[in-house]
Design an enzyme around this catalytic site. Structure first.
Site, PDB file in Angstrom:
ATOM      1  CD  GLN A  97      -1.138  -0.288   3.716  1.00 48.04           C
ATOM      2  OE1 GLN A  97      -1.466   0.649   4.443  1.00 48.04           O
ATOM      3  NE2 GLN A  97      -1.580  -1.538   3.888  1.00 48.04           N
ATOM      4  CG  HIS A  99      -0.513   5.712   3.631  1.00 44.46           C
ATOM      5  ND1 HIS A  99      -1.606   4.882   3.617  1.00 44.46           N
ATOM      6  CD2 HIS A  99       0.405   5.101   4.426  1.00 44.46           C
ATOM      7  CE1 HIS A  99      -1.369   3.823   4.375  1.00 44.46           C
ATOM      8  NE2 HIS A  99      -0.150   3.936   4.877  1.00 44.46           N
ATOM      9  CD  GLU A 134       1.664   3.815   7.964  1.00 48.32           C
ATOM     10  OE1 GLU A 134       0.461   4.160   7.948  1.00 48.32           O
ATOM     11  OE2 GLU A 134       2.042   2.664   7.677  1.00 48.32           O
ATOM     12  CG  HIS A 265       4.186   0.847   3.628  1.00 50.73           C
ATOM     13  ND1 HIS A 265       3.736   2.015   3.037  1.00 50.73           N
ATOM     14  CD2 HIS A 265       3.305   0.576   4.628  1.00 50.73           C
ATOM     15  CE1 HIS A 265       2.636   2.433   3.643  1.00 50.73           C
ATOM     16  NE2 HIS A 265       2.356   1.577   4.614  1.00 50.73           N
ATOM     17  NE  ARG A 284      -6.426  -1.999   1.243  1.00 49.80           N
ATOM     18  CZ  ARG A 284      -7.284  -1.042   1.573  1.00 49.80           C
ATOM     19  NH1 ARG A 284      -7.872  -0.320   0.622  1.00 49.80           N
ATOM     20  NH2 ARG A 284      -7.560  -0.789   2.835  1.00 49.80           N
TER      21      ARG A 284
END
Length: 417
Positions: A97, A99, A134, A265, A284
């Site tokens: 995935q 972001h 993240e 990642h 994804r």
């Protein structure tokens, strides 16, 4: 100070034992993937403010954001908690995935809202208008993939596998400039006919196991077995082929990785704490039965080869006891505290999570909140001064907060690890 009542998310990839073991509970037999701590509307934590019932943290913050978050945080990030804190337990691989950055998240969310795509629709890409950088910090050994491997290094690996069907991607990676090569390689993987995917994944999985059995390097053998396991979990899915383009990463307990916008990642196996901007936006690229929007994914991915930088905690000048995991983002700040008693900086919202031993939070009025492993506490910006006491050799707490107007000075790092 408010002890949090948190939601466990039972995603299919979750471990059946890791979160119950952390909480000191018997496994239910069902997967338990994530514990969410924060104010995201998807699963806000509960708090008891003495009203006779549990309130959700997002509602508490919305009622008085200046008090709960502090004026500096509200001015900079708005009236919502800027971060989402999690315990993540991967028993099986998560999807490959990426972001989006903030601009793409805002544009994508607005477009889907205007088009009337329901938030829970399978084809929905953007659940909110926020980005999702993240950080993942391992509590035990944690494996996964992170960022594109240098194209020629991937060529060397694929050549050793000897799978004829991978020749087209090998030639692209060998002949084209880096960014173009990585874009074409990922596009090729994601646009293969499903029958071709199934054949290639099967052949590649067998080749990986053969190579793992021949390897005399334990680290390489682990990498090859991790990749091969993807073929067993997702035998007709392009995720294995996507993951082979990425760096394999093994984190030891206490080590972390930071994932910025567009970095592909996937997590394979392990227990960790995860801290991110308050978002649930995911695009994804495989290892999932969920929707894969190839054109949108290709707009978001950062096609640059990178070395996955492992982050280790560093002591912070002027903040005794704090071990900081530095990251280039202001919405969140992750640090660790171990045995001893330490004052916590105030004037910003924070969540403290106990991951080992026994931790006690005490404010200036004498109020105490004891935390056992897996328990967490929200500390509002206007709370009296708080001391964190970690009792016992194995006592460990992680603290999530904000790099805001008041907290910016806390980034000064010493050289001591």
């Amino acid at each position: 100070m408010d002890r949090l009542e948190n939601t466990v998310r039972p995603y299919a990839w979750g471990s059946r034992t890791a979160i119950p073991a952390l909480l000191g509970q018997e496994p239910s037999g069902e997967p338990q993937a994530e514990v969410w701590m924060g104010a995201h509307p998807g699963a806000p934590s509960g708090v008891d403010r003495g009203t006779g019932g549990t309130l959700t943290l997002d509602a508490v913050i919305a009622a008085d954001p200046q008090r709960e978050l502090g004026a500096g945080v509200v001015a900079r990030f708005g009236a919502g908690l800027p971060f989402l804190f999690k315990v993540l337990a991967a028993g099986e691989p998560l999807s490959v995935q990426v972001h989006p950055d903030l601009a793409r998240a805002r544009a994508g969310f607005a477009a889907e809202e205007a088009a009337g795509v329901p938030l829970e629709a399978r084809e929905r890409n953007y659940k909110d208008a926020n980005h999702k950088p993240e950080m993942l910090c391992a509590l035990g050994e944690f494996t996964g993939v992170c960022g594109f491997r240098a194209p020629l290094s991937t060529v060397a690996l694929l050549e050793r596998l000897g799978v004829a069907g991978l020749r087209p991607v090998i030639e692209v990676l060998r002949a084209k400039p880096e960014t173009e090569a990585l874009r074409e390689a990922l596009t090729w993987v994601l646009t293969l006919h499903p029958d071709t995917v199934a054949r290639l994944v099967g052949a590649t999985g067998h080749a990986l196991l053969r190579l793992a059995g021949e390897s005399t390097d334990a680290r390489e053998a682990l990498m090859l077995r991790d990749y091969a396991a993807l073929a067993d979990h997702y035998p007709a899915d392009p995720g294995l082929l996507s993951a082979l383009l990425l760096n394999h990463v093994v984190l030891a307990p206490g080590e972390a990785v930071y994932l910025g916008a567009g970095v592909p990642h996937a997590y394979f196996r392990g227990l960790g704490v995860e801290l991110m901007a308050n978002s649930d936006n995911v695009l994804r690229a495989g290892l999932t039965p969920k929707h894969i929007d190839v054109p949108e994914l290709l707009r978001v991915v950062d096609f640059a080869a990178t070395e996955p930088g492992v982050i280790r905690p560093r002591s912070v000048a002027g903040h005794p006891g704090e071990e900081l995991y530095p990251a280039p983002i202001d919405e969140f700040r992750l640090s660790r505290y171990r045995s001893g008693g330490w004052p916590l900086p105030t004037d910003t919202p924070q969540i403290v999570l106990c991951t080992g031993g026994r931790v006690v939070l005490t404010d200036a009025t004498g109020e105490e909140v004891p935390l056992a492993p897996g328990q967490s506490c929200f500390i509002a910006a206007d709370s009296p001064a708080v001391t964190l006491t970690a009792r016992g050799a194995d006592a460990t707490a992680f603290r999530a907060t904000v790099v805001g107007a008041q907290a910016g000075a806390c980034w000064g790092l010493s050289e001591a690890a």
